[in-house]
Scaffold this active site. Structure first.
Site: not given
Ligand code: NDP
Length: 450
Positions: A130, A170
């Site tokens: 990562k 991510d």
């Molecule tokens: P994105 O950046 O596309 O979206 C993240 C979302 O979560 C946004 O709506 C963001 O809001 C919100 N968010 C992020 N940090 C916080 C926080 N500290 N408190 C509240 N809301 C928060 O990321 P992904 O959708 O790709 O990833 C989401 C989760 O899924 C993570 O945990 C990631 O590790 C996990 N994941 C992702 C994969 C992938 O293929 N993308 C694979 C496996 C797991 P805002 O825009 O306001 O920051």
């Protein structure tokens, strides 16, 4: 739990904490795994004799580097870049890059550690890693993000390669960032290879990769529900987040006949009791992926509830899909979910539930799937993207989606076979940890003291 098992766990965690006293997210991730695998280790002393646990928690390599870049006004900033190459027993390091101000070594080590077991569960030949940066892409212009990505890749490129380490997206790293990173890698190395996954369709990407994590989490939930003779049809679903994972989890729930009533971002959540239908979801996708706005604008447009600074877990639902970030469901919120009748939790995000919340879910004997099993669809399709790149072919949407579905079903079966209790209840945390661990540990033993 037996006395000898708890003593073993306590003493090992003391060792972990003494080495890196400030890495609390990493401790949390290690503790969860050690709790599950301790009985197995105590019954198989050869693993302990060769210090398998001490080895598996130590990254094979960590690189940390300086990322200087210039904003549109000509002002220079310096961020930190990292890559944690955790374990290559099963294949080249594989795992995403996160760009978020909270990124530090504790967060990346927890994510890399989880990734090792997750990748093992997919049955694909993938090690775990990562990386990322404390850079915040929010409120930056496309040109600023491009300059940052170019500077980041100028250093990272010497540590990665299609047979060595293959990063993906991510939090904060989506299609736009992967494009800039890939362009810079190609320019410096003069190679068009599958060094990153999540690429655009026209330049080596795979169909279904953007959808994979969200779809996978829903497929996993569907498998859990099937064991009880249930389905998504007519179920009320709370989703957190509105990024990549949340959007496609919502899409699949809608296709399966469920009603998604919440989505969120880091500023608050919307509650739409009428349900987020296809048209409203298209608006969310436009809002988040193109105009890069806030979820609050959804409430303004559709006249529904918006709660500033809150998370959606107080809303009554049958199924909850946390898809935002780590530790976003605490004990109190877990209790509220259970009290309101929630019976299924499938984690799209990594480690979104605190240990106390997980304890509540287990106590309530509900269907609870940890991220390392439920969100493995993303890395699984990344693995399929790598295969297509190597063979220089493109599979159809149906082919990739079919393979994703099969992989999620197989992960579910593994969890059931390793996590089933005598009374029929399945502890998916134990199932995922033991199934994921055994394969990696065996490979490490076979490869000697590496
Ligand atoms: P994105 O950046 O596309 O979206 C993240 C979302 O979560 C946004 O709506 C963001 O809001 C919100 N968010 C992020 N940090 C916080 C926080 N500290 N408190 C509240 N809301 C928060 O990321 P992904 O959708 O790709 O990833 C989401 C989760 O899924 C993570 O945990 C990631 O590790 C996990 N994941 C992702 C994969 C992938 O293929 N993308 C694979 C496996 C797991 P805002 O825009 O306001 O920051």
């Amino acid at each position: 739990m037996e006395k000898s098992t708890s003593k073993f766990i306590r003493s090992f965690m003391d060792y972990v904490k003494a080495r890196d006293p400030f890495q609390k997210e990493f401790h949390q991730a290690v503790h969860e795994v050690v709790e599950s695998i301790a009985p197995f280790l105590l019954n198989n002393p050869n693993y302990n004799q060769s210090k398998i646990l001490e080895r598996i928690i130590e990254p094979e390599r960590i690189v940390q580097f300086r990322v200087p870049w210039t904003n549109d006004k000509g002002v220079v900033s310096v961020n930190r870049g990292f890559r944690v190459e955790m374990n290559s027993a099963l294949g080249p390091y594989k795992g995403g890059l996160r760009f978020h101000p909270t990124v530090n070594l504790s967060i990346l080590k927890f994510l890399a550690f989880e990734q090792v077991f997750k990748n093992s569960l997919t049955s694909l030949p993938l090690g775990g890693g990562k990386g990322g940066s404390d850079f915040d892409p929010k409120n930056k212009s496309d040109n600023e993000v491009m300059r940052f990505c170019q500077s980041f890749m100028t250093e990272l490129q010497r540590h990665i390669g299609p047979n060595t380490d293959i990063p993906a997206g991510d939090i904060g790293v989506g299609g736009r960032e992967i494009g800039f990173l890939f362009g810079q890698y190609k320019r410096i190395r003069n190679e068009f290879t599958g060094v990153l996954t999540g690429k655009g369709l026209e330049w080596g990407g795979s169909l279904i990769r953007p959808e994979a994590t969200g779809y996978g989490a829903v497929y996993f939930a569907e498998e859990m529900m099937k064991r009880k003779g249930e389905s998504f049809d007519g179920k009320v679903v709370c989703i957190s987040g509105s990024g990549n994972v949340a959007q496609f989890a919502a899409e699949k729930v809608i296709q399966f006949g469920g009603k998604v009533v919440t989505m969120s971002d880091s500023s608050g959540f919307i509650h739409d009791p009428d349900g987020i239908d296809r048209e409203k979801l298209d608006y969310v996708m436009e809002l988040k992926n193109i105009s890069r706005g806030r979820i609050k604008e959804y409430a303004e447009r559709y006249g529904c509830i918006y709660k500033v600074g809150e998370r959606p877990w107080s809303v009554k639902c049958d199924v909850a899909l946390p898809c935002a970030t780590e530790n976003e469901i605490n004990q109190e919120e877990a209790t509220m979910l259970l009290k309101n009748g929630c019976e299924v939790i499938s984690e799209g995000a990594n480690m979104p539930s605190t240990p106390e919340a997980v304890h509540e879910f287990h106590k309530g004997r509900i269907l609870y799937a940890p991220g390392k099993a439920a969100n493995a669809g993303g890395v699984a399709v990344s693995g399929l993207e790598m295969s297509q790149n190597s063979m220089r072919i493109n599979w159809t949407r149906e082919e990739v989606d079919g393979r994703l579905h099969t992989i999620m079903k197989s992960i579910h079966e593994m969890c059931v076979s390793y996590g089933k209790h005598n009374n029929g209840w399945v502890n998916y945390v134990d199932g995922a940890n033991v199934a994921g661990f055994v394969k990696v540990a065996k490979a490490m033993m076979a490869q000697g003291y590496v």
